[in-house]
Design a protein around this motif. Structure first.
Motif, mmCIF file in Angstrom:
data_model
loop_
_atom_site.group_PDB
_atom_site.id
_atom_site.type_symbol
_atom_site.label_atom_id
_atom_site.label_comp_id
_atom_site.label_asym_id
_atom_site.label_seq_id
_atom_site.Cartn_x
_atom_site.Cartn_y
_atom_site.Cartn_z
ATOM 1 N N LEU A 12 4.600 -4.020 -1.359
ATOM 2 C CA LEU A 12 4.110 -2.639 -1.328
ATOM 3 C C LEU A 12 2.684 -2.552 -1.867
ATOM 4 N N GLY A 13 2.405 -3.280 -2.943
ATOM 5 C CA GLY A 13 1.048 -3.304 -3.501
ATOM 6 C C GLY A 13 0.050 -3.897 -2.534
ATOM 7 N N GLU A 15 0.335 -4.005 0.756
ATOM 8 C CA GLU A 15 0.189 -3.075 1.872
ATOM 9 C C GLU A 15 -0.709 -1.891 1.503
ATOM 10 N N ARG A 16 -0.653 -1.491 0.252
ATOM 11 C CA ARG A 16 -1.451 -0.339 -0.207
ATOM 12 C C ARG A 16 -2.835 -0.743 -0.689
ATOM 13 N N GLY A 17 -3.149 -2.032 -0.601
ATOM 14 C CA GLY A 17 -4.484 -2.503 -0.963
ATOM 15 C C GLY A 17 -4.713 -2.676 -2.453
ATOM 16 N N ARG A 18 -3.648 -2.816 -3.222
ATOM 17 C CA ARG A 18 -3.788 -2.987 -4.674
ATOM 18 C C ARG A 18 -4.136 -4.411 -5.077
ATOM 19 N N ALA A 69 7.618 3.538 3.307
ATOM 20 C CA ALA A 69 7.104 2.176 3.123
ATOM 21 C C ALA A 69 8.068 1.305 2.316
ATOM 22 N N ARG A 70 8.679 1.865 1.283
ATOM 23 C CA ARG A 70 9.596 1.081 0.451
ATOM 24 C C ARG A 70 10.827 0.652 1.250
#
Length: 191
Positions: A12-13, A15-18, A69-70
């Motif tokens: 998830l991180g 995918e979110r660009g973290r 997303a999760r």
């Protein structure tokens, strides 16, 4: 925190660009080395096979893949364990994945159980390339209907290769190599 939860958080991180790398995101998790290695395999395996996993999940998610997303990442994580990771019992893969989602657990459970039911022992029939797909040695995915429409780039989907790469190989007249997934993947690794 479990290795599976850490893998899901890393996916998830990412995918979110973290973070730019999964290893970076997993470094922030408090895991022993064995769990970190398992979480890394899970997350990297999902990323390496995302196109294939989504194609299989789409067959069983009759209303389509979830926009959440999760839930989508959890489905991929469970499908990766069922299809491409040896040594994980199907019940454990389904149960632990269902525990990772806050809502929609019934949907995740139903989809992953359908996927698990299609993983069988044996080798695929070459006459049914869109319905029977090789997984690990001695295991295959036997689907109730074709994974892709006839004429689709089954090699690209099975190995989660981008379309532009196949187009480049076709334009360079490597069509004989495109007939064999093994040759295609080996060429990709060697270039």
């Amino acid at each position: 925190m479990s290795a599976r939860e850490s893998a899901l958080r890393a996916l998830l991180g990412f995918e979110r660009g973290r973070g730019e790398r999964i290893a970076e995101l997993l470094a922030a998790e408090r895991l022993d080395p064995r769990d970190r290695a398992f979480a890394s395999e899970l997350a990297h395996g999902v990323l390496r096979n995302d196109r294939f996993l989504d194609a299989v999940l789409t067959l069983f998610a009759h209303r389509g893949l979830p926009p959440d997303a999760r839930m989508h990442a959890a489905l991929r994580l469970g499908a990766y364990q069922l299809l491409l990771l040896g040594g994980v019992p199907a019940r454990a893969a389904v149960h632990t994945t269902v525990e990772l989602v806050r809502h929609g657990s019934g949907f995740v459970n139903a989809v992953l159980r359908r996927v698990a039911d299609c993983v069988v022992a044996g080798s695929p029939d070459p006459a049914r390339p869109y319905n029977e797909i090789a997984l690990l040695p001695g295991r295959m995915l036997r689907l109730p209907r074709p994974l892709l429409p006839a004429g689709s780039d089954a090699i690209a989907v099975r190995h989660s290769l981008p379309d532009f790469l196949l187009e480049r190989w076709r334009s360079e007249e490597h069509t004989s190599e495109l007939q064999s997934p093994c040759n295609l993947v080996c060429r990709l690794l060697l270039e």
